[in-house]
Write a protein that holds these residues in place. Structure first.
Motif, mmCIF file in Angstrom:
data_model
loop_
_atom_site.group_PDB
_atom_site.id
_atom_site.type_symbol
_atom_site.label_atom_id
_atom_site.label_comp_id
_atom_site.label_asym_id
_atom_site.label_seq_id
_atom_site.Cartn_x
_atom_site.Cartn_y
_atom_site.Cartn_z
ATOM 1 N N THR A 52 9.668 -6.265 -53.409
ATOM 2 C CA THR A 52 9.108 -7.399 -54.115
ATOM 3 C C THR A 52 8.279 -8.212 -53.138
ATOM 4 O OG1 THR A 52 10.991 -7.501 -55.617
ATOM 5 C CG2 THR A 52 9.680 -9.496 -55.401
ATOM 6 N N SER A 62 5.252 -11.083 -56.798
ATOM 7 C CA SER A 62 6.076 -10.544 -57.880
ATOM 8 C C SER A 62 7.509 -11.056 -57.838
ATOM 9 C CB SER A 62 6.057 -9.009 -57.812
ATOM 10 O OG SER A 62 6.483 -8.563 -56.531
ATOM 11 N N HIS A 63 7.793 -12.018 -56.966
ATOM 12 C CA HIS A 63 9.146 -12.575 -56.835
ATOM 13 C C HIS A 63 9.459 -13.454 -58.044
ATOM 14 C CE1 HIS A 63 12.596 -14.641 -55.159
ATOM 15 N NE2 HIS A 63 12.560 -13.823 -54.109
#
Length: 135
Positions: A52, A62-63
């Motif tokens: 991630t 994308s966290h």
């Protein structure tokens, strides 16, 4: 004639040198504070669990908890080992997980890995930084 050929060769080298960083910049994370994070479970095949991307300044990637993870890391000056531990009662279940982080923080390279007895202990020790599944 040699002068023209040498000039063309030099111009070609300059063009190639100028093109390489631009092409690389499109595939690499932006400069600044960013980490590629991952958690692997004991017994899982290597590479079975993806990573991630956490970007900070501004929080993103994308966290699923980028804002909180970036705030926690900023308070710890990017040192994962300095994240404040949360009070948690974790079961004594042996299900080891290894957390990995690679990237850059304030111009310093980050390459960190640590194994925890289970996911509960990982979360208690690292907070939002390794809360990668959205919970």
């Amino acid at each position: 004639m040699k002068t023209v050929g040498a000039g063309l060769s030099a111009a070609a080298l300059l063009l190639l040198a100028g093109a390489t960083p631009t092409a690389h910049a499109d595939t690499a994370p932006e400069s600044g504070n960013w980490l590629m994070l991952g958690v692997s479970h004991e017994g899982a095949p290597a590479g079975a669990e993806g990573g991630t991307l956490l970007r900070c300044d501004p929080p993103g990637g994308s966290h699923p908890h980028a804002e909180q993870a970036c705030a926690d890391l900023a308070a710890a000056d990017g040192r994962i080992t300095a994240l404040p531990a949360e009070d948690a009662l974790c079961p004594m279940i042996h299900a080891p997980v290894t957390a990995h982080a690679q990237g850059m923080w304030r111009g310093r390279p980050v390459n960190w890995s640590e194994t925890f007895p289970n996911t509960c202990t990982l979360r208690a020790r690292t907070g939002a930084v390794f809360a990668l599944d959205g919970t």
